[in-house]
Design an enzyme around this catalytic site. Structure first.
Site, PDB file in Angstrom:
ATOM      1  CG  ASN A   7      -1.824   1.153   1.325  1.00 38.97           C
ATOM      2  OD1 ASN A   7      -1.391   2.286   1.146  1.00 38.97           O
ATOM      3  ND2 ASN A   7      -3.076   0.920   1.617  1.00 38.97           N
ATOM      4  CG  ASP A   9      -2.924   4.735   0.838  1.00 41.31           C
ATOM      5  OD1 ASP A   9      -2.978   4.576  -0.397  1.00 41.31           O
ATOM      6  OD2 ASP A   9      -3.796   4.308   1.622  1.00 41.31           O
ATOM      7  CG  HIS A  10       1.018   6.182   4.946  1.00 37.18           C
ATOM      8  ND1 HIS A  10       0.142   7.199   5.257  1.00 37.18           N
ATOM      9  CD2 HIS A  10       0.424   5.045   5.355  1.00 37.18           C
ATOM     10  CE1 HIS A  10      -0.924   6.691   5.855  1.00 37.18           C
ATOM     11  NE2 HIS A  10      -0.772   5.384   5.927  1.00 37.18           N
ATOM     12  NE  ARG A  18       7.454  21.358   3.894  1.00 37.14           N
ATOM     13  CZ  ARG A  18       8.741  21.651   4.062  1.00 37.14           C
ATOM     14  NH1 ARG A  18       9.515  21.880   3.026  1.00 37.14           N
ATOM     15  NH2 ARG A  18       9.249  21.710   5.265  1.00 37.14           N
ATOM     16  CG  HIS A  43      -8.084   4.425   1.026  1.00 42.99           C
ATOM     17  ND1 HIS A  43      -8.291   4.336   2.379  1.00 42.99           N
ATOM     18  CD2 HIS A  43      -9.273   4.820   0.495  1.00 42.99           C
ATOM     19  CE1 HIS A  43      -9.546   4.654   2.654  1.00 42.99           C
ATOM     20  NE2 HIS A  43     -10.153   4.966   1.519  1.00 42.99           N
ATOM     21  NE  ARG A  45      -9.036   8.697   4.347  1.00 40.42           N
ATOM     22  CZ  ARG A  45      -9.192   7.805   5.330  1.00 40.42           C
ATOM     23  NH1 ARG A  45      -8.367   6.800   5.454  1.00 40.42           N
ATOM     24  NH2 ARG A  45     -10.168   7.945   6.208  1.00 40.42           N
ATOM     25  NE  ARG A  49      -7.198  11.609   5.546  1.00 44.80           N
ATOM     26  CZ  ARG A  49      -7.677  11.050   6.674  1.00 44.80           C
ATOM     27  NH1 ARG A  49      -6.906  10.271   7.400  1.00 44.80           N
ATOM     28  NH2 ARG A  49      -8.900  11.282   7.063  1.00 44.80           N
ATOM     29  CG  HIS A  50      -3.227   9.260   1.686  1.00 39.04           C
ATOM     30  ND1 HIS A  50      -4.088   8.605   0.841  1.00 39.04           N
ATOM     31  CD2 HIS A  50      -3.455   8.770   2.938  1.00 39.04           C
ATOM     32  CE1 HIS A  50      -4.808   7.745   1.548  1.00 39.04           C
ATOM     33  NE2 HIS A  50      -4.466   7.825   2.829  1.00 39.04           N
ATOM     34  CD  GLU A  70      -7.013   0.132   1.081  1.00 43.40           C
ATOM     35  OE1 GLU A  70      -7.250   1.164   1.734  1.00 43.40           O
ATOM     36  OE2 GLU A  70      -6.142  -0.677   1.411  1.00 43.40           O
ATOM     37  CB  THR A 100      -5.151   4.775   9.427  1.00 37.80           C
ATOM     38  OG1 THR A 100      -5.140   3.761   8.424  1.00 37.80           O
ATOM     39  CG2 THR A 100      -5.153   4.113  10.794  1.00 37.80           C
ATOM     40  CB  THR A 101      -9.171   2.163   7.289  1.00 39.29           C
ATOM     41  OG1 THR A 101      -8.806   2.848   6.094  1.00 39.29           O
ATOM     42  CG2 THR A 101     -10.544   1.546   7.112  1.00 39.29           C
ATOM     43  CD  GLU A 151      -7.208  -5.906   3.074  1.00 42.65           C
ATOM     44  OE1 GLU A 151      -7.398  -5.639   1.871  1.00 42.65           O
ATOM     45  OE2 GLU A 151      -6.452  -5.246   3.815  1.00 42.65           O
ATOM     46  CG  HIS A 190      -5.278  -1.539   9.187  1.00 44.18           C
ATOM     47  ND1 HIS A 190      -4.815  -0.935  10.332  1.00 44.18           N
ATOM     48  CD2 HIS A 190      -5.768  -0.533   8.434  1.00 44.18           C
ATOM     49  CE1 HIS A 190      -5.044   0.362  10.278  1.00 44.18           C
ATOM     50  NE2 HIS A 190      -5.620   0.637   9.122  1.00 44.18           N
ATOM     51  N   GLY A 191      -1.902  -2.604   9.900  1.00 50.24           N
ATOM     52  CA  GLY A 191      -1.070  -2.578  11.098  1.00 50.24           C
ATOM     53  C   GLY A 191       0.012  -3.638  11.134  1.00 50.24           C
ATOM     54  N   GLY A 212       1.315  -1.474   4.233  1.00 51.55           N
ATOM     55  CA  GLY A 212       1.731  -0.158   3.775  1.00 51.55           C
ATOM     56  C   GLY A 212       2.682   0.556   4.702  1.00 51.55           C
TER      57      GLY A 212
HETATM   58  N1  PXP Z   1      -5.800  -2.857   4.131  1.00 48.71           N
HETATM   59  C1  PXP Z   1      -6.709  -1.848   4.193  1.00 48.71           C
HETATM   60  C2  PXP Z   1      -8.110  -2.131   3.765  1.00 48.71           C
HETATM   61  C3  PXP Z   1      -6.332  -0.554   4.618  1.00 48.71           C
HETATM   62  O1  PXP Z   1      -7.243   0.425   4.671  1.00 48.71           O
HETATM   63  C4  PXP Z   1      -4.974  -0.332   4.959  1.00 48.71           C
HETATM   64  C5  PXP Z   1      -4.539   1.032   5.373  1.00 48.71           C
HETATM   65  O2  PXP Z   1      -4.787   1.954   4.381  1.00 48.71           O
HETATM   66  C6  PXP Z   1      -4.073  -1.393   4.857  1.00 48.71           C
HETATM   67  C7  PXP Z   1      -4.511  -2.660   4.470  1.00 48.71           C
HETATM   68  C8  PXP Z   1      -2.619  -1.226   5.157  1.00 48.71           C
HETATM   69  O3  PXP Z   1      -2.447  -0.900   6.495  1.00 48.71           O
HETATM   70  P1  PXP Z   1      -0.997  -0.437   6.998  1.00 48.71           P
HETATM   71  O4  PXP Z   1      -0.681   0.843   6.287  1.00 48.71           O
HETATM   72  O5  PXP Z   1      -1.205  -0.269   8.463  1.00 48.71           O
HETATM   73  O6  PXP Z   1      -0.046  -1.524   6.653  1.00 48.71           O
END
Ligand code: PXP
Length: 242
Positions: A7, A9-10, A18, A43, A45, A49-50, A70, A100-101, A151, A190-191, A212
């Protein structure tokens, strides 16, 4: 072996801090692929935001693996998803105030919207996945939508320690088995990080992990390809443990 989808996103979060053109999440995605990731997740959104709309278009044009988009059930986001050409769609809840989600999609409550959205996305040729907490009622409702995948939300597991973490892991194992019995394919995410990914990589019927934040963070210190490679090694090592 379980597929790793990264992922990105970050990377966009840092860029948007910036409003610069860099760091480019698409370039990051290509590095992830070069290191062995088998898919890229982002994702878009509603608050942008990202990830930005143009990132999704560029990812679609430039990556060589699978694009997993996503998106929330908001009509604007569903309309974008339908036109995105993504290979897979993960339907997630979205709340503007969250960092975050936070939790899984409430598939039971959203049953009527999902009855429209899941077939519409599936007809566009994308595999649809529902991001859900490891909860039997959610899985049963998920199976009724016709989605291909769930998921499983691993956030509660990742945030717990000691006996509580073992309980969360047991919930995920039960949920993965139940999903399979209900005809749903199983992803998770996630996480997750290098220290907690092992037991999750061994969930029954697991096909794909979406990771991610930990990979983006680790990339700052050791580089993108080593960070992805190191996560892949952890996943592979988990698979070989009896
Ligand atoms: N899966 C889903 C559905 C998510 O929303 C996210 C976070 O955007 C992730 C996985 C990845 O989570 P992490 O960035 O904590 O690894």
């Amino acid at each position: 072996m379980v597929r790793l989808h990264v992922n990105i996103d970050h990377v966009a979060t840092v860029r948007q801090a910036r409003r610069e053109a860099f760091p480019d999440p698409v370039r990051f995605a290509l590095e992830c692929e070069a290191a062995g990731a088998l898919g890229i997740t982002c994702h878009l959104r509603q608050d942008r935001r990202h990830v930005q709309d143009d990132d999704v278009r560029r990812l679609r044009a430039e990556i060589g693996t699978l694009l997993n988009l996503e998106c929330s059930l908001h009509p604007e986001m569903v309309a974008i998803a339908l036109e995105s050409g993504a290979d897979a769609f993960c339907l997630v809840p979205e709340n503007r105030a969250e960092i975050t989600t936070e939790g899984g999609l409430d598939v039971v409550r959203e049953a009527s919207r999902l009855a429209d959205v899941v077939p519409a996305l599936t007809e566009r040729g994308g595999l649809v996945s529902l991001f859900v907490d490891p909860d039997r009622a959610q899985l049963e409702a998920g199976a009724r939508t016709g989605a291909a995948f769930v998921e499983l939300h691993t956030g509660a597991y990742a945030n717990a320690t000691g006996a509580a973490r073992e309980r969360e892991l047991a919930r995920l194992v039960d949920a993965a088995r139940a999903a399979h019995e209900l005809g749903l394919r199983v992803n998770a995410g996630h996480g997750l990080d290098e220290d907690n990914v092992g037991p999750i990589a061994r969930l029954p019927w697991l096909e794909e992990l979406n990771i991610g934040f930990a990979i983006v963070a680790q990339s700052l210190f050791i580089g993108v390809r080593p960070a992805v490679g190191s996560m892949l090694q952890r996943i592979e090592a988990a698979a070989t443990v009896a």
